[in-house]
Write a protein that holds these residues in place. Sequence first.
Motif, mmCIF file in Angstrom:
data_model
loop_
_atom_site.group_PDB
_atom_site.id
_atom_site.type_symbol
_atom_site.label_atom_id
_atom_site.label_comp_id
_atom_site.label_asym_id
_atom_site.label_seq_id
_atom_site.Cartn_x
_atom_site.Cartn_y
_atom_site.Cartn_z
ATOM 1 N N CYS A 124 11.372 0.898 9.678
ATOM 2 C CA CYS A 124 10.204 0.213 9.896
ATOM 3 C C CYS A 124 9.206 0.371 8.682
ATOM 4 C CB CYS A 124 9.450 0.969 11.005
ATOM 5 S SG CYS A 124 10.078 0.236 12.633
ATOM 6 N N ARG A 125 9.299 1.537 7.931
ATOM 7 C CA ARG A 125 8.629 1.923 6.716
ATOM 8 C C ARG A 125 8.711 0.841 5.734
ATOM 9 N NH1 ARG A 125 7.919 2.968 2.043
ATOM 10 N NH2 ARG A 125 10.200 3.238 1.544
ATOM 11 N N ALA A 126 9.978 0.493 5.398
ATOM 12 C CA ALA A 126 10.560 -0.383 4.632
ATOM 13 C C ALA A 126 9.838 -1.652 4.880
ATOM 14 C CB ALA A 126 11.817 -0.508 4.388
ATOM 15 N N GLU A 127 9.969 -2.078 6.124
ATOM 16 C CA GLU A 127 9.286 -3.419 6.621
ATOM 17 C C GLU A 127 8.056 -3.543 6.837
ATOM 18 O OE1 GLU A 127 9.341 -5.319 11.117
ATOM 19 O OE2 GLU A 127 11.147 -5.194 10.315
ATOM 20 N N GLN A 128 7.392 -2.545 7.024
ATOM 21 C CA GLN A 128 5.880 -2.548 6.733
ATOM 22 C C GLN A 128 5.304 -2.576 5.499
ATOM 23 O OE1 GLN A 128 3.726 -2.807 9.534
ATOM 24 N NE2 GLN A 128 5.612 -3.514 10.587
ATOM 25 N N GLY A 129 6.085 -1.751 4.297
ATOM 26 C CA GLY A 129 5.679 -1.660 3.003
ATOM 27 C C GLY A 129 4.821 -0.555 2.994
ATOM 28 N N LEU A 130 4.836 0.557 3.690
ATOM 29 C CA LEU A 130 3.766 1.606 3.638
ATOM 30 C C LEU A 130 4.195 2.676 2.709
ATOM 31 C CD1 LEU A 130 2.804 1.821 7.259
ATOM 32 C CD2 LEU A 130 1.403 1.484 5.473
ATOM 33 N N ILE A 131 3.328 3.366 1.930
ATOM 34 C CA ILE A 131 3.782 4.240 1.094
ATOM 35 C C ILE A 131 3.822 5.566 1.908
ATOM 36 C CG2 ILE A 131 2.897 5.362 -1.113
ATOM 37 C CD1 ILE A 131 1.511 2.880 -1.927
ATOM 38 N N PRO A 132 4.586 6.559 1.645
ATOM 39 C CA PRO A 132 4.724 7.837 2.259
ATOM 40 C C PRO A 132 3.544 8.648 2.091
ATOM 41 C CG PRO A 132 6.923 7.094 1.249
ATOM 42 C CD PRO A 132 5.810 6.239 0.911
ATOM 43 N N HIS A 149 0.772 9.324 -1.870
ATOM 44 C CA HIS A 149 -0.638 8.793 -1.864
ATOM 45 C C HIS A 149 -1.559 9.246 -2.922
ATOM 46 C CE1 HIS A 149 -1.431 7.114 2.672
ATOM 47 N NE2 HIS A 149 0.017 6.972 2.188
ATOM 48 N N PRO A 150 -2.176 8.720 -3.556
ATOM 49 C CA PRO A 150 -2.993 9.151 -4.709
ATOM 50 C C PRO A 150 -4.278 9.943 -4.044
ATOM 51 C CG PRO A 150 -3.777 6.970 -4.162
ATOM 52 C CD PRO A 150 -2.359 7.207 -3.325
ATOM 53 N N GLU A 151 -4.434 11.203 -4.793
ATOM 54 C CA GLU A 151 -5.555 12.018 -4.335
ATOM 55 C C GLU A 151 -6.658 11.324 -4.145
ATOM 56 O OE1 GLU A 151 -7.905 15.843 -6.284
ATOM 57 O OE2 GLU A 151 -5.812 15.271 -6.918
ATOM 58 N N GLY A 152 -7.432 11.425 -2.997
ATOM 59 C CA GLY A 152 -8.495 10.870 -2.434
ATOM 60 C C GLY A 152 -8.359 9.788 -1.434
ATOM 61 N N SER A 153 -7.204 9.649 -1.108
ATOM 62 C CA SER A 153 -6.781 8.486 -0.097
ATOM 63 C C SER A 153 -7.221 8.705 1.261
ATOM 64 C CB SER A 153 -5.459 8.112 -0.043
ATOM 65 O OG SER A 153 -4.534 9.173 0.513
ATOM 66 N N ASP A 154 -7.455 9.966 1.441
ATOM 67 C CA ASP A 154 -7.918 10.586 2.749
ATOM 68 C C ASP A 154 -6.841 10.176 3.976
ATOM 69 O OD1 ASP A 154 -10.318 11.539 1.838
ATOM 70 O OD2 ASP A 154 -11.652 9.578 1.996
ATOM 71 N N GLY A 155 -5.704 9.806 3.570
ATOM 72 C CA GLY A 155 -4.595 9.678 4.483
ATOM 73 C C GLY A 155 -4.619 8.246 5.208
ATOM 74 N N PHE A 156 -5.491 7.403 4.702
ATOM 75 C CA PHE A 156 -5.554 6.069 5.312
ATOM 76 C C PHE A 156 -4.112 5.185 5.040
ATOM 77 C CE2 PHE A 156 -10.094 6.681 5.481
ATOM 78 C CZ PHE A 156 -10.455 6.343 6.827
ATOM 79 N N PRO A 157 -3.704 4.600 5.670
ATOM 80 C CA PRO A 157 -2.434 3.673 5.219
ATOM 81 C C PRO A 157 -2.609 2.948 3.925
ATOM 82 C CG PRO A 157 -3.243 3.329 7.464
ATOM 83 C CD PRO A 157 -4.027 3.779 7.036
ATOM 84 N N LEU A 158 -1.468 3.178 3.004
ATOM 85 C CA LEU A 158 -1.523 2.430 1.754
ATOM 86 C C LEU A 158 -0.132 1.750 1.603
ATOM 87 C CD1 LEU A 158 -2.738 5.047 -0.844
ATOM 88 C CD2 LEU A 158 -4.151 3.305 0.148
ATOM 89 N N TYR A 159 -0.493 0.354 1.027
ATOM 90 C CA TYR A 159 0.702 -0.512 1.305
ATOM 91 C C TYR A 159 1.315 -0.536 -0.139
ATOM 92 C CZ TYR A 159 -0.403 -1.736 5.919
ATOM 93 O OH TYR A 159 -0.803 -1.545 7.285
ATOM 94 N N GLU A 160 2.671 -0.956 -0.443
ATOM 95 C CA GLU A 160 3.187 -0.942 -1.677
ATOM 96 C C GLU A 160 2.804 -2.227 -2.130
ATOM 97 O OE1 GLU A 160 7.239 -0.640 -0.388
ATOM 98 O OE2 GLU A 160 7.481 1.467 -0.619
ATOM 99 N N VAL A 161 2.455 -2.601 -3.312
ATOM 100 C CA VAL A 161 2.318 -3.713 -4.103
ATOM 101 C C VAL A 161 3.393 -4.520 -4.852
ATOM 102 C CG1 VAL A 161 0.683 -5.109 -5.663
ATOM 103 C CG2 VAL A 161 -0.089 -3.046 -4.433
ATOM 104 N N SER A 162 3.545 -5.776 -4.540
ATOM 105 C CA SER A 162 4.966 -6.334 -4.966
ATOM 106 C C SER A 162 4.393 -6.983 -6.347
ATOM 107 C CB SER A 162 5.362 -7.513 -4.108
ATOM 108 O OG SER A 162 5.789 -6.862 -3.236
ATOM 109 N N ALA A 163 5.083 -6.913 -7.329
ATOM 110 C CA ALA A 163 5.082 -7.494 -8.535
ATOM 111 C C ALA A 163 5.012 -8.893 -8.478
ATOM 112 C CB ALA A 163 6.054 -6.986 -9.703
ATOM 113 N N PRO A 164 4.117 -9.812 -9.166
ATOM 114 C CA PRO A 164 3.938 -11.260 -8.870
ATOM 115 C C PRO A 164 5.242 -11.993 -9.406
ATOM 116 C CG PRO A 164 2.134 -10.519 -10.266
ATOM 117 C CD PRO A 164 2.928 -9.399 -9.877
#
Length: 64
Positions: free
Chosen positions: A37-45, A49-64
Amino acid sequence: MTKTCRVCDMDTDEPTAVALEHTNSCGGRVVHLCPPCRAEQGLIPLDQHPEGSDGFPLYEVSAP
């Protein structure tokens, strides 16, 4: 440790923390997903997360 995946509601022995659930009245909880599900949703563990993300969900960005 077994956790329940937030997406598919199945128990997994390999949970991945992906976000913090924020609530207004009390402390939140850690959101866990199973590896498929993590891979399907594209969520970063959460531990990536970068510092300051406050734990909000972050998604992987695909290269164009």
